[in-house]
Scaffold this motif. Structure first.
Motif, PDB file in Angstrom:
ATOM      1  N   SER A  48       0.748  -1.385   0.131  1.00  0.00           N
ATOM      2  CA  SER A  48      -0.064  -0.020  -0.021  1.00  0.00           C
ATOM      3  C   SER A  48       0.786   1.098   0.040  1.00  0.00           C
ATOM      4  CB  SER A  48      -1.042   0.091   1.345  1.00  0.00           C
ATOM      5  OG  SER A  48      -0.128   0.108   2.448  1.00  0.00           O
ATOM      6  N   LYS A  49       1.887   1.190   0.804  1.00  0.00           N
ATOM      7  CA  LYS A  49       2.931   2.527   0.755  1.00  0.00           C
ATOM      8  C   LYS A  49       3.703   2.563  -0.518  1.00  0.00           C
ATOM      9  CE  LYS A  49       1.892   3.752   4.767  1.00  0.00           C
ATOM     10  NZ  LYS A  49       1.064   5.245   4.930  1.00  0.00           N
ATOM     11  N   LEU A  50       3.813   1.405  -1.159  1.00  0.00           N
ATOM     12  CA  LEU A  50       4.538   1.798  -2.771  1.00  0.00           C
ATOM     13  C   LEU A  50       3.691   2.341  -3.537  1.00  0.00           C
ATOM     14  CD1 LEU A  50       6.109  -1.723  -3.115  1.00  0.00           C
ATOM     15  CD2 LEU A  50       7.508   0.309  -3.050  1.00  0.00           C
ATOM     16  N   GLN A  52       1.216   4.234  -2.927  1.00  0.00           N
ATOM     17  CA  GLN A  52       0.656   5.765  -2.195  1.00  0.00           C
ATOM     18  C   GLN A  52       1.754   6.600  -2.523  1.00  0.00           C
ATOM     19  OE1 GLN A  52       0.024   5.923   1.938  1.00  0.00           O
ATOM     20  NE2 GLN A  52      -1.620   4.109   1.897  1.00  0.00           N
ATOM     21  N   HIS A  53       3.152   6.168  -2.778  1.00  0.00           N
ATOM     22  CA  HIS A  53       4.143   6.910  -3.058  1.00  0.00           C
ATOM     23  C   HIS A  53       4.596   6.751  -4.594  1.00  0.00           C
ATOM     24  CE1 HIS A  53       5.222   8.466   1.037  1.00  0.00           C
ATOM     25  NE2 HIS A  53       4.981   7.227   1.256  1.00  0.00           N
ATOM     26  N   GLY A  54       3.657   6.365  -5.457  1.00  0.00           N
ATOM     27  CA  GLY A  54       3.827   6.417  -6.758  1.00  0.00           C
ATOM     28  C   GLY A  54       4.864   5.554  -7.528  1.00  0.00           C
ATOM     29  N   LYS A  55       4.681   4.367  -6.781  1.00  0.00           N
ATOM     30  CA  LYS A  55       5.573   3.022  -7.393  1.00  0.00           C
ATOM     31  C   LYS A  55       4.576   2.066  -7.644  1.00  0.00           C
ATOM     32  CE  LYS A  55       9.392   4.887  -6.172  1.00  0.00           C
ATOM     33  NZ  LYS A  55      10.377   5.417  -6.984  1.00  0.00           N
ATOM     34  N   HIS A  56       4.724   1.485  -8.933  1.00  0.00           N
ATOM     35  CA  HIS A  56       3.664   0.642  -9.249  1.00  0.00           C
ATOM     36  C   HIS A  56       4.420  -0.491 -10.036  1.00  0.00           C
ATOM     37  CE1 HIS A  56       0.113  -1.201 -11.448  1.00  0.00           C
ATOM     38  NE2 HIS A  56      -0.685  -0.278 -10.795  1.00  0.00           N
ATOM     39  N   PRO A  57       4.707  -1.593  -8.987  1.00  0.00           N
ATOM     40  CA  PRO A  57       5.360  -2.890  -9.757  1.00  0.00           C
ATOM     41  C   PRO A  57       4.233  -3.746 -10.613  1.00  0.00           C
ATOM     42  CG  PRO A  57       4.604  -3.211  -7.436  1.00  0.00           C
ATOM     43  CD  PRO A  57       4.360  -1.703  -7.622  1.00  0.00           C
ATOM     44  N   LYS A  58       4.611  -4.351 -11.610  1.00  0.00           N
ATOM     45  CA  LYS A  58       3.989  -4.986 -12.220  1.00  0.00           C
ATOM     46  C   LYS A  58       3.583  -6.397 -11.669  1.00  0.00           C
ATOM     47  CE  LYS A  58       5.644  -3.479 -16.924  1.00  0.00           C
ATOM     48  NZ  LYS A  58       5.015  -2.240 -16.555  1.00  0.00           N
ATOM     49  N   VAL A  59       4.375  -6.928 -10.777  1.00  0.00           N
ATOM     50  CA  VAL A  59       4.180  -8.193 -10.285  1.00  0.00           C
ATOM     51  C   VAL A  59       4.884  -8.205  -8.525  1.00  0.00           C
ATOM     52  CG1 VAL A  59       4.803 -10.601 -10.001  1.00  0.00           C
ATOM     53  CG2 VAL A  59       4.473  -9.611 -12.459  1.00  0.00           C
ATOM     54  N   ILE A  60       4.124  -8.579  -7.580  1.00  0.00           N
ATOM     55  CA  ILE A  60       4.487  -8.595  -6.549  1.00  0.00           C
ATOM     56  C   ILE A  60       4.538 -10.184  -6.234  1.00  0.00           C
ATOM     57  CG2 ILE A  60       3.850  -8.376  -3.848  1.00  0.00           C
ATOM     58  CD1 ILE A  60       2.753  -5.546  -4.919  1.00  0.00           C
ATOM     59  N   SER A  88      -0.738   4.287   8.890  1.00  0.00           N
ATOM     60  CA  SER A  88      -0.271   5.703   8.869  1.00  0.00           C
ATOM     61  C   SER A  88       1.015   5.843   9.490  1.00  0.00           C
ATOM     62  CB  SER A  88      -1.459   6.664   9.231  1.00  0.00           C
ATOM     63  OG  SER A  88      -1.401   6.610  10.723  1.00  0.00           O
ATOM     64  N   ASN A  89       1.487   5.246  10.464  1.00  0.00           N
ATOM     65  CA  ASN A  89       2.790   5.374  11.022  1.00  0.00           C
ATOM     66  C   ASN A  89       3.661   4.496  10.626  1.00  0.00           C
ATOM     67  OD1 ASN A  89       1.914   7.388  13.004  1.00  0.00           O
ATOM     68  ND2 ASN A  89       0.886   5.856  14.112  1.00  0.00           N
ATOM     69  N   PHE A  90       3.604   4.121   9.392  1.00  0.00           N
ATOM     70  CA  PHE A  90       4.946   3.226   8.764  1.00  0.00           C
ATOM     71  C   PHE A  90       6.237   4.462   8.751  1.00  0.00           C
ATOM     72  CE2 PHE A  90       6.996   2.178   4.910  1.00  0.00           C
ATOM     73  CZ  PHE A  90       7.123   0.694   5.088  1.00  0.00           C
ATOM     74  N   ILE A  91       7.128   3.626   9.189  1.00  0.00           N
ATOM     75  CA  ILE A  91       8.422   4.579   9.309  1.00  0.00           C
ATOM     76  C   ILE A  91       9.349   3.563   9.209  1.00  0.00           C
ATOM     77  CG2 ILE A  91       7.338   6.537  10.636  1.00  0.00           C
ATOM     78  CD1 ILE A  91       8.668   5.309  13.232  1.00  0.00           C
TER      79      ILE A  91
END
Length: 296
Positions: A48-50, A52-60, A88-91
Motif C-alpha cells: 500500500s505504501k509503494l 501511495q508513493h507512486g511506485k507501481h510494480p507489475k508483479v509482487i 499511517s505510522n509506517f516509518i
C-alpha cells in the motif's frame, strides 16, 4: 531506510533478476522488501505504501509461510511494522532501544485503543522483553498475563517437553526447533483469522491496481512443519488455495519441491545453496504458469 550503508545491496536480488531476464528477453528491475519476522500485515503495508508513493510494480511475489499468519510472538493482527494497528505510522527505524521500540509500537495502537488491543500488545511485549532480557524472572510474565486475564501460554510452551521427540540430532536444527515451539504453540487461531484478513486486503489491493500477486509457499523443513498444529496448517493452505481459485493471486507451491536437509541453514530458512535452487525453481514455475511473458 536508504541512508543505511548496506541498504542498496540488501534491496537488490541480482541473481533472481538475471534469471527473470533470461525468460523475458529483457532484464526487469527487482526490489527485495523482505522483513525479518514479517507477517501478512506487513506485506499489505509495504504494498500500500509503494502505491501511495507512486511506485507501481507489475508483479509482487510474496514468499509466505504459515508462520507469517500464526506467530505468537507478535501482537494480534499486526506485524513488525505495526501492520493492522495503524498503517499511517509506517516509518523506517534504525537501531532503537527496546524501550523506544515499545513506546513506538504502543503509539501505533491509536489514541483510544481497546482493552483487548492493549492486552494483546502488553502480553506480546512483555514476552519479548522476557526473551531478550534474562534478568526478568518468571513472575513478571505470569503477573502481566494474569493482569489482563490471560494464561501465560507462551511462557508455558517454551518450557514444555512435548516436542522433544521432534529434535533431529542436528545442533543447528534442534536449537532452532526449540525456538519455533513457542512461536507456533499453543495454536493461535485468532492471529490466523486476523492475518488472513490482511492477506485478503493485499490480494484486493493488487487486483484493484492491476498488479499480479504471486504467493509462493515457503519450503520449510519437515522438522519445522511438524511443530505446527495440523488443523491450523490445513486452514493456512486452504486460504492460499481459495485466494488463487478466486483469481486474487497465483499460487506456487515450492514447499513440495525437492529440498533436502543440506539446503537449509536452520529448520525454516534456506542457505545459499538452497536459495539458489529456490530461485531457479521459482522462475521455472513462473514461466510454466504463464506469469512471465517476454518483453518486446
Amino acid at each position: 531506510n536508504e541512508n543505511l550503508p548496506d541498504s542498496n545491496s540488501y534491496f537488490t536480488s541480482l541473481y533472481f533478476q538475471q534469471l527473470l531476464g533470461h525468460h523475458l528477453r529483457k532484464e526487469p528491475t527487482v526490489t527485495n522488501f523482505a522483513l525479518p519476522g514479517g507477517m501478512a500485515a506487513d506485506a499489505y503495508v509495504v504494498a500500500s505504501k509503494l502505491l501511495q508513493h507512486g511506485k507501481h510494480p507489475k508483479v509482487i511475489i510474496y514468499e509466505i509461510a504459515a508462520r507469517d499468519m500464526i506467530d505468537n510472538l507478535l501482537p494480534l493482527g499486526a506485524g513488525c511494522l505495526g501492520g493492522a494497528l495503524n498503517t499511517s505510522n509506517f516509518i523506517a527505524v534504525d537501531e532503537l532501544s527496546w524501550g523506544a521500540k515499545w513506546l513506538r509500537d504502543l503509539n501505533r495502537l491509536g489514541e483510544h485503543p481497546s482493552l483487548e488491543s492493549l492486552g494483546n500488545f502488553y502480553v506480546s511485549s512483555i514476552w519479548n522483553y522476557y526473551k531478550t532480557k534474562s534478568i526478568v524472572r518468571d513472575w513478571l510474565v505470569v503477573f502481566g498475563c494474569q493482569l489482563f486475564n490471560r494464561e501465560p501460554s507462551l511462557y508455558a510452551a517454551v518450557h514444555a517437553s512435548s516436542h522433544a521427540e521432534l529434535l533431529c540430532g542436528n545442533p543447528t536444527f534442534d536449537d532452532d526447533i526449540k525456538h519455533y515451539v513457542s512461536r507456533y504453540n499453543p495454536p493461535n487461531f485468532k492471529q490466523f483469522a486476523l492475518q488472513k484478513e490482511e492477506l485478503r486486503k493485499l490480494a484486493e489491493l493488487c487486483k484493484q491496481a492491476n498488479i499480479k500477486l504471486v504467493l509462493v509457499n515457503m519450503p520449510i523443513s519437515t522438522y519445522n512443519k511438524a511443530l505446527i498444529n495440523t488443523e491450523l496448517y490445513q486452514s493456512y493452505m486452504k486460504e492460499l488455495i481459495d485466494l488463487s481459485e478466486s483469481g486474487g493471486c497465483r499460487l506456487i507451491q515450492l514447499d513440495i519441491c525437492d529440498f533436502h536437509k543440506q539446503d537449509y541453514k536452520d529448520s525454516a530458512h534456506l542457505n545459499a545453496r538452497g536459495g539458489k535452487k529456490f530461485q531457479e525453481k521459482l522462475v521455472e514455475q513462473l514461466a510454466q504458469t504463464g506469469t512471465l511473458k517476454p518483453i518486446n
